[in-house]
Write a protein that holds these residues in place. Structure first.
Motif, PDB file in Angstrom:
ATOM      1  N   ALA A 102      -0.630 -18.066  34.874  1.00  0.00           N
ATOM      2  CA  ALA A 102       0.120 -17.598  36.415  1.00  0.00           C
ATOM      3  C   ALA A 102       0.009 -16.250  36.900  1.00  0.00           C
ATOM      4  N   GLY A 103      -1.182 -15.813  35.583  1.00  0.00           N
ATOM      5  CA  GLY A 103      -1.327 -13.888  35.757  1.00  0.00           C
ATOM      6  C   GLY A 103      -2.088 -13.901  36.789  1.00  0.00           C
ATOM      7  N   SER A 104      -2.547 -12.695  36.819  1.00  0.00           N
ATOM      8  CA  SER A 104      -4.215 -12.172  38.045  1.00  0.00           C
ATOM      9  C   SER A 104      -4.969 -13.576  38.425  1.00  0.00           C
ATOM     10  N   THR A 105      -4.490 -13.406  39.529  1.00  0.00           N
ATOM     11  CA  THR A 105      -5.475 -13.997  40.233  1.00  0.00           C
ATOM     12  C   THR A 105      -6.805 -14.124  40.135  1.00  0.00           C
ATOM     13  N   GLY A 106      -7.050 -12.204  40.653  1.00  0.00           N
ATOM     14  CA  GLY A 106      -8.662 -12.522  40.526  1.00  0.00           C
ATOM     15  C   GLY A 106      -8.950 -12.409  39.325  1.00  0.00           C
ATOM     16  N   ALA A 107      -8.673 -12.105  38.331  1.00  0.00           N
ATOM     17  CA  ALA A 107      -8.865 -11.835  36.252  1.00  0.00           C
ATOM     18  C   ALA A 107      -9.111 -13.736  36.387  1.00  0.00           C
ATOM     19  N   CYS A 108      -8.647 -14.683  36.674  1.00  0.00           N
ATOM     20  CA  CYS A 108      -8.257 -16.477  36.739  1.00  0.00           C
ATOM     21  C   CYS A 108     -10.122 -16.936  37.320  1.00  0.00           C
ATOM     22  N   LEU A 109     -10.106 -15.763  38.863  1.00  0.00           N
ATOM     23  CA  LEU A 109     -11.431 -16.323  39.153  1.00  0.00           C
ATOM     24  C   LEU A 109     -13.020 -15.721  38.693  1.00  0.00           C
ATOM     25  N   ALA A 110     -13.008 -14.456  38.374  1.00  0.00           N
ATOM     26  CA  ALA A 110     -13.074 -13.975  37.419  1.00  0.00           C
ATOM     27  C   ALA A 110     -14.002 -14.745  36.649  1.00  0.00           C
ATOM     28  N   ALA A 111     -13.179 -14.530  34.587  1.00  0.00           N
ATOM     29  CA  ALA A 111     -13.308 -15.839  33.769  1.00  0.00           C
ATOM     30  C   ALA A 111     -13.242 -16.966  34.498  1.00  0.00           C
ATOM     31  N   GLY A 112     -13.510 -17.475  35.088  1.00  0.00           N
ATOM     32  CA  GLY A 112     -13.155 -18.396  35.384  1.00  0.00           C
ATOM     33  C   GLY A 112     -14.775 -18.591  36.235  1.00  0.00           C
ATOM     34  N   THR A 113     -16.003 -17.474  36.547  1.00  0.00           N
ATOM     35  CA  THR A 113     -16.919 -17.819  37.351  1.00  0.00           C
ATOM     36  C   THR A 113     -17.884 -17.519  36.713  1.00  0.00           C
ATOM     37  N   LEU A 114     -17.624 -16.359  35.561  1.00  0.00           N
ATOM     38  CA  LEU A 114     -18.262 -15.833  34.602  1.00  0.00           C
ATOM     39  C   LEU A 114     -17.966 -15.806  33.381  1.00  0.00           C
ATOM     40  N   VAL A 115     -16.995 -17.041  32.560  1.00  0.00           N
ATOM     41  CA  VAL A 115     -17.159 -18.034  31.147  1.00  0.00           C
ATOM     42  C   VAL A 115     -17.015 -19.058  30.998  1.00  0.00           C
ATOM     43  N   MET A 116     -16.236 -19.395  31.635  1.00  0.00           N
ATOM     44  CA  MET A 116     -16.177 -20.743  32.166  1.00  0.00           C
ATOM     45  C   MET A 116     -17.557 -21.580  33.088  1.00  0.00           C
ATOM     46  N   GLY A 117     -18.366 -20.933  34.095  1.00  0.00           N
ATOM     47  CA  GLY A 117     -19.411 -20.309  34.396  1.00  0.00           C
ATOM     48  C   GLY A 117     -18.838 -21.480  35.817  1.00  0.00           C
ATOM     49  N   ARG A 118     -20.064 -21.701  36.547  1.00  0.00           N
ATOM     50  CA  ARG A 118     -20.285 -22.298  38.356  1.00  0.00           C
ATOM     51  C   ARG A 118     -21.357 -23.689  37.284  1.00  0.00           C
ATOM     52  N   ILE A 119     -20.334 -24.794  38.363  1.00  0.00           N
ATOM     53  CA  ILE A 119     -21.601 -25.822  38.750  1.00  0.00           C
ATOM     54  C   ILE A 119     -22.838 -25.681  39.020  1.00  0.00           C
ATOM     55  N   LYS A 120     -23.582 -26.347  38.568  1.00  0.00           N
ATOM     56  CA  LYS A 120     -24.833 -25.957  39.048  1.00  0.00           C
ATOM     57  C   LYS A 120     -25.025 -26.726  40.597  1.00  0.00           C
ATOM     58  N   GLY A 121     -25.865 -25.830  41.745  1.00  0.00           N
ATOM     59  CA  GLY A 121     -25.397 -26.129  43.061  1.00  0.00           C
ATOM     60  C   GLY A 121     -24.208 -25.571  43.619  1.00  0.00           C
ATOM     61  N   VAL A 122     -23.721 -24.947  43.006  1.00  0.00           N
ATOM     62  CA  VAL A 122     -22.159 -24.893  44.041  1.00  0.00           C
ATOM     63  C   VAL A 122     -22.548 -23.052  44.030  1.00  0.00           C
ATOM     64  N   ALA A 123     -22.586 -22.768  45.347  1.00  0.00           N
ATOM     65  CA  ALA A 123     -22.890 -21.028  45.407  1.00  0.00           C
ATOM     66  C   ALA A 123     -21.771 -20.623  45.119  1.00  0.00           C
TER      67      ALA A 123
END
Length: 340
Positions: A102-123
């Motif tokens: 429930a913390g910073s939305t922006g940080a969660c989005l950044a960590a999700g994208t940069l750390v967990m990584g995007r699914i291949k094919g998802v723009a």
């Protein structure tokens, strides 16, 4: 409740009232779901005593916390030992299947994208939410992850939101619509018209345009839009709902006679408030990343944290990321752009 084993990492320091409400919410989630294990990420003096007192909870000590006011991407890159980054990293490493904060939305989005990584094919990963409709659940995406979009992104938003609506919210054969200023195909900006054409061609459950007045009556199950429009729309609905309830409460408590009337409909009002409460699902999933990631409101209470953790577990158990990968994955060059 489920007996299927699943492990979820939780940011103990996320939210306006953390860590208190987070710990209370996690305790409630563990009690409600016997198959759930939680890895609690945060300072040693917060997570270790709680983990010692609760079965199926382990402590992951983190020495840093990302604040709400920090630049999201910079903080994620610099604070490698923050509760948000560590929580996402444990998902990437396979130690857990999902992450809730429930913390910073922006940080969660950044960590999700940069750390967990995007699914291949998802723009672009997109945030989805259940609109507080008194009729039935309505899923909207995107609601703020992508302020600037290309028409083709909206096709993926529609695909991912439809999967979430069906597998997690339980809407059979969801009907998706593009948020626009009119129901005719030719309405809206050039962007909206191009998005409409692509959705009509590529999204099997696409049912046309939706106007703002179609959302709360739940005339469609999935509303597809860009993150800028979706965020403004969601905040308008939430703000209107809060103002109406506050005004109604003031009227009902203004005289002895209206107080009697309020007592008579108290049960119905509580039921209505529960139906339109954002606490019911506990947060917004970031769809399109490798694993379950749910972002709660900064003002989350213990109930919202409980429901957020349980929803994250449901997304992980349902294999939403795998289904999105199978549905959305594409070899097209356009799908390889960076989404951070």
């Amino acid at each position: 409740m489920s007996d299927d084993k699943v492990t979820i990492t939780v940011d103990a320091m996320g939210g306006d009232d953390a860590p208190g409400v987070v710990l209370e919410g996690v305790a409630q989630a563990l009690a409600a779901d016997e198959g759930l294990t939680v890895i609690l990420c945060g300072p040693a003096d917060v997570v270790e005593p709680f983990a010692a007192a609760h079965e199926r909870c382990t402590a992951q000590v983190c020495t840093e916390v990302i604040g709400m006011a920090e630049h999201p991407a910079n903080a994620v890159r610099k604070k490698k030992d923050s509760s948000i980054v560590v929580g996402c990293r444990l998902v990437k490493e396979g130690a857990a299947q999902g992450f809730f904060s429930a913390g910073s939305t922006g940080a969660c989005l950044a960590a999700g994208t940069l750390v967990m990584g995007r699914i291949k094919g998802v723009a672009r990963p997109a945030l989805a939410t259940v609109i507080p409709s008194p009729v039935r659940p309505v899923v909207m995406s995107d609601i703020g992850a992508n302020a600037d979009c290309k028409p083709e992104y909206l096709v993926q938003f529609g695909q991912m939101a439809s999967i979430y609506a069906e597998r997690i919210i339980g809407i059979e054969h969801p009907r998706a619509a593009l948020l626009n200023i009119g129901e005719e195909d030719t309405k809206g900006s050039q962007f909206a018209q191009e998005a409409h054409a692509l959705l009509k061609e590529q999204l099997p459950n696409f049912a046309g345009n939706a106007e703002g007045s179609d959302i709360l009556p739940a005339n469609f199950d999935v509303i597809v839009t860009d993150g800028f429009t979706g965020n403004v729309c969601l905040k308008t609905i939430e703000g209107t709902s809060k103002t109406l309830f506050k005004t109604l409460k003031g009227i009902m408590l203004s005289t002895p006679l209206t107080k009697l009337g309020a007592l008579a409909i108290k049960g119905g009002l509580k039921q209505l408030m529960a139906q339109v409460s954002p606490d019911t699902y506990g947060g917004a999933p970031l769809l399109g990343v490798k694993g379950a990631l749910l972002v709660g409101h900064g003002s989350s209470n213990a109930l919202a944290v409980r429901n957020g953790v349980l929803t994250t577990a449901s997304i992980a158990r349902a294999g939403v990321s795998d289904i999105i990968a199978q549905t959305v994955a594409s070899p097209r060059p356009a799908a390889t752009e960076e989404g951070a």
